[in-house]
Design an enzyme around this catalytic site. Structure first.
Site, PDB file in Angstrom:
ATOM      1  N   GLU A   1     -53.198  17.275 -26.859  1.00 43.04           N
ATOM      2  CA  GLU A   1     -52.644  16.097 -26.209  1.00 43.04           C
ATOM      3  C   GLU A   1     -53.635  15.621 -25.158  1.00 43.04           C
ATOM      4  O   GLU A   1     -54.027  16.383 -24.275  1.00 43.04           O
ATOM      5  CB  GLU A   1     -51.313  16.421 -25.532  1.00 43.04           C
ATOM      6  CG  GLU A   1     -50.759  15.268 -24.714  1.00 43.04           C
ATOM      7  CD  GLU A   1     -49.577  15.660 -23.846  1.00 43.04           C
ATOM      8  OE1 GLU A   1     -49.369  14.995 -22.816  1.00 43.04           O
ATOM      9  OE2 GLU A   1     -48.868  16.635 -24.177  1.00 43.04           O
TER      10      GLU A   1
ATOM     11  N   ASN B   1     -54.077   8.495 -17.556  1.00 46.03           N
ATOM     12  CA  ASN B   1     -53.429   7.776 -16.461  1.00 46.03           C
ATOM     13  C   ASN B   1     -54.155   6.445 -16.329  1.00 46.03           C
ATOM     14  O   ASN B   1     -55.357   6.403 -16.060  1.00 46.03           O
ATOM     15  CB  ASN B   1     -53.492   8.596 -15.173  1.00 46.03           C
ATOM     16  CG  ASN B   1     -52.637   9.844 -15.280  1.00 46.03           C
ATOM     17  OD1 ASN B   1     -51.442   9.766 -15.488  1.00 46.03           O
ATOM     18  ND2 ASN B   1     -53.269  10.998 -15.189  1.00 46.03           N
TER      19      ASN B   1
ATOM     20  N   HIS C   1     -60.960  26.801 -21.305  1.00 44.31           N
ATOM     21  CA  HIS C   1     -61.469  26.019 -22.431  1.00 44.31           C
ATOM     22  C   HIS C   1     -60.435  25.939 -23.544  1.00 44.31           C
ATOM     23  O   HIS C   1     -59.451  26.656 -23.533  1.00 44.31           O
ATOM     24  CB  HIS C   1     -62.754  26.655 -22.989  1.00 44.31           C
ATOM     25  CG  HIS C   1     -62.548  28.042 -23.519  1.00 44.31           C
ATOM     26  ND1 HIS C   1     -62.708  29.164 -22.734  1.00 44.31           N
ATOM     27  CD2 HIS C   1     -62.188  28.496 -24.742  1.00 44.31           C
ATOM     28  CE1 HIS C   1     -62.453  30.240 -23.456  1.00 44.31           C
ATOM     29  NE2 HIS C   1     -62.133  29.872 -24.685  1.00 44.31           N
TER      30      HIS C   1
ATOM     31  N   ARG D   1     -56.153  16.052 -19.320  1.00 41.63           N
ATOM     32  CA  ARG D   1     -56.175  14.709 -18.738  1.00 41.63           C
ATOM     33  C   ARG D   1     -57.550  14.102 -18.975  1.00 41.63           C
ATOM     34  O   ARG D   1     -58.565  14.784 -18.818  1.00 41.63           O
ATOM     35  CB  ARG D   1     -55.882  14.768 -17.247  1.00 41.63           C
ATOM     36  CG  ARG D   1     -54.452  15.108 -16.945  1.00 41.63           C
ATOM     37  CD  ARG D   1     -54.167  15.147 -15.444  1.00 41.63           C
ATOM     38  NE  ARG D   1     -52.761  15.411 -15.214  1.00 41.63           N
ATOM     39  CZ  ARG D   1     -52.236  16.637 -15.168  1.00 41.63           C
ATOM     40  NH1 ARG D   1     -53.006  17.686 -15.308  1.00 41.63           N
ATOM     41  NH2 ARG D   1     -50.942  16.786 -14.972  1.00 41.63           N
TER      42      ARG D   1
ATOM     43  N   HIS E   1     -48.813  22.198 -28.431  1.00 38.43           N
ATOM     44  CA  HIS E   1     -50.025  21.494 -28.026  1.00 38.43           C
ATOM     45  C   HIS E   1     -50.531  21.967 -26.667  1.00 38.43           C
ATOM     46  O   HIS E   1     -49.813  22.589 -25.905  1.00 38.43           O
ATOM     47  CB  HIS E   1     -49.804  19.971 -27.994  1.00 38.43           C
ATOM     48  CG  HIS E   1     -48.811  19.511 -26.974  1.00 38.43           C
ATOM     49  ND1 HIS E   1     -47.488  19.321 -27.260  1.00 38.43           N
ATOM     50  CD2 HIS E   1     -48.951  19.192 -25.666  1.00 38.43           C
ATOM     51  CE1 HIS E   1     -46.854  18.896 -26.187  1.00 38.43           C
ATOM     52  NE2 HIS E   1     -47.729  18.818 -25.185  1.00 38.43           N
TER      53      HIS E   1
ATOM     54  N   GLU F   1     -64.952  25.915 -26.768  1.00 35.20           N
ATOM     55  CA  GLU F   1     -65.576  27.056 -27.434  1.00 35.20           C
ATOM     56  C   GLU F   1     -65.557  26.774 -28.930  1.00 35.20           C
ATOM     57  O   GLU F   1     -64.581  26.226 -29.459  1.00 35.20           O
ATOM     58  CB  GLU F   1     -64.796  28.336 -27.137  1.00 35.20           C
ATOM     59  CG  GLU F   1     -65.375  29.573 -27.779  1.00 35.20           C
ATOM     60  CD  GLU F   1     -64.601  30.835 -27.442  1.00 35.20           C
ATOM     61  OE1 GLU F   1     -65.122  31.920 -27.727  1.00 35.20           O
ATOM     62  OE2 GLU F   1     -63.474  30.744 -26.900  1.00 35.20           O
TER      63      GLU F   1
END
Length: 177
Positions: A92, A96, A119, A29, A25, A165
């Site tokens: 993923e 936070n 990207h 964030r 993966h 992209e």
């Protein structure tokens, strides 16, 4: 497998000890999971395979996949977790806790100065149809398929400003040298 990869200075033969290694993966964030999950599920058709919460450290991980009809995803949580961490090409999203409530909070997208991360990329069956789909869903474009020097390549932004992209595999055959 007979193809051994293109050879360039610095490329070494894969050691036997790396047999079975695979890229599982890529992590981004995110500020607001509701907004990001809506985007990736609605615009790109991804599904959440597993959410992991880490209360002591105040963050959650969302593992997303674009499933195919042949994928056999276990229903039972532990088996699905193992399945998730054995796949290729998952996304993923790391949240936070509390960032969604901070008006001025933003992550660096990697494309503003200083540049770093670039990207992620999705391959689509038809780049024009994908572009029309993005227009229907008010997706922010960085570059449309008919713009710039690289025709047939689209760049859009996700809710956190990360670039995505979008390519059509059969149009990539003659790209580059």
């Amino acid at each position: 497998m007979t193809f051994q990869g293109e050879q360039y200075p610095g490329v070494k033969a894969a050691p036997a000890e790396t047999q079975g290694f695979r890229l599982n993966h890529t992590m981004l964030r995110i500020k607001d999971p509701e907004r990001s999950l809506a985007f990736y599920s609605r615009v790109f058709g991804m599904q959440v395979m597993r959410r992991l919460d880490f209360e002591e450290m105040s963050f959650s991980l969302y593992f997303l996949a674009k499933l195919e009809d042949s994928d056999n995803v276990p229903e039972e949580t532990e088996a699905r977790t193992v399945w998730t961490f054995s796949q290729k090409g998952l996304l993923e999203l790391t949240h936070n806790w509390g960032t969604e409530d901070q008006d001025d909070f933003a992550y660096h997208d990697g494309n503003a100065e200083p540049q770093g991360f670039g990207h992620i990329c999705f391959s689509v069956p038809n780049v024009e149809a994908a572009q029309a789909w993005f227009d229907e869903h008010d997706v922010t474009f960085v570059k449309r398929a008919d713009q710039g020097k690289m025709k047939d390549v689209i760049f859009v932004k996700d809710p956190d400003g990360y670039w995505i992209e979008v390519i059509q595999a059969d149009r990539m055959a003659t790209m580059g040298d």
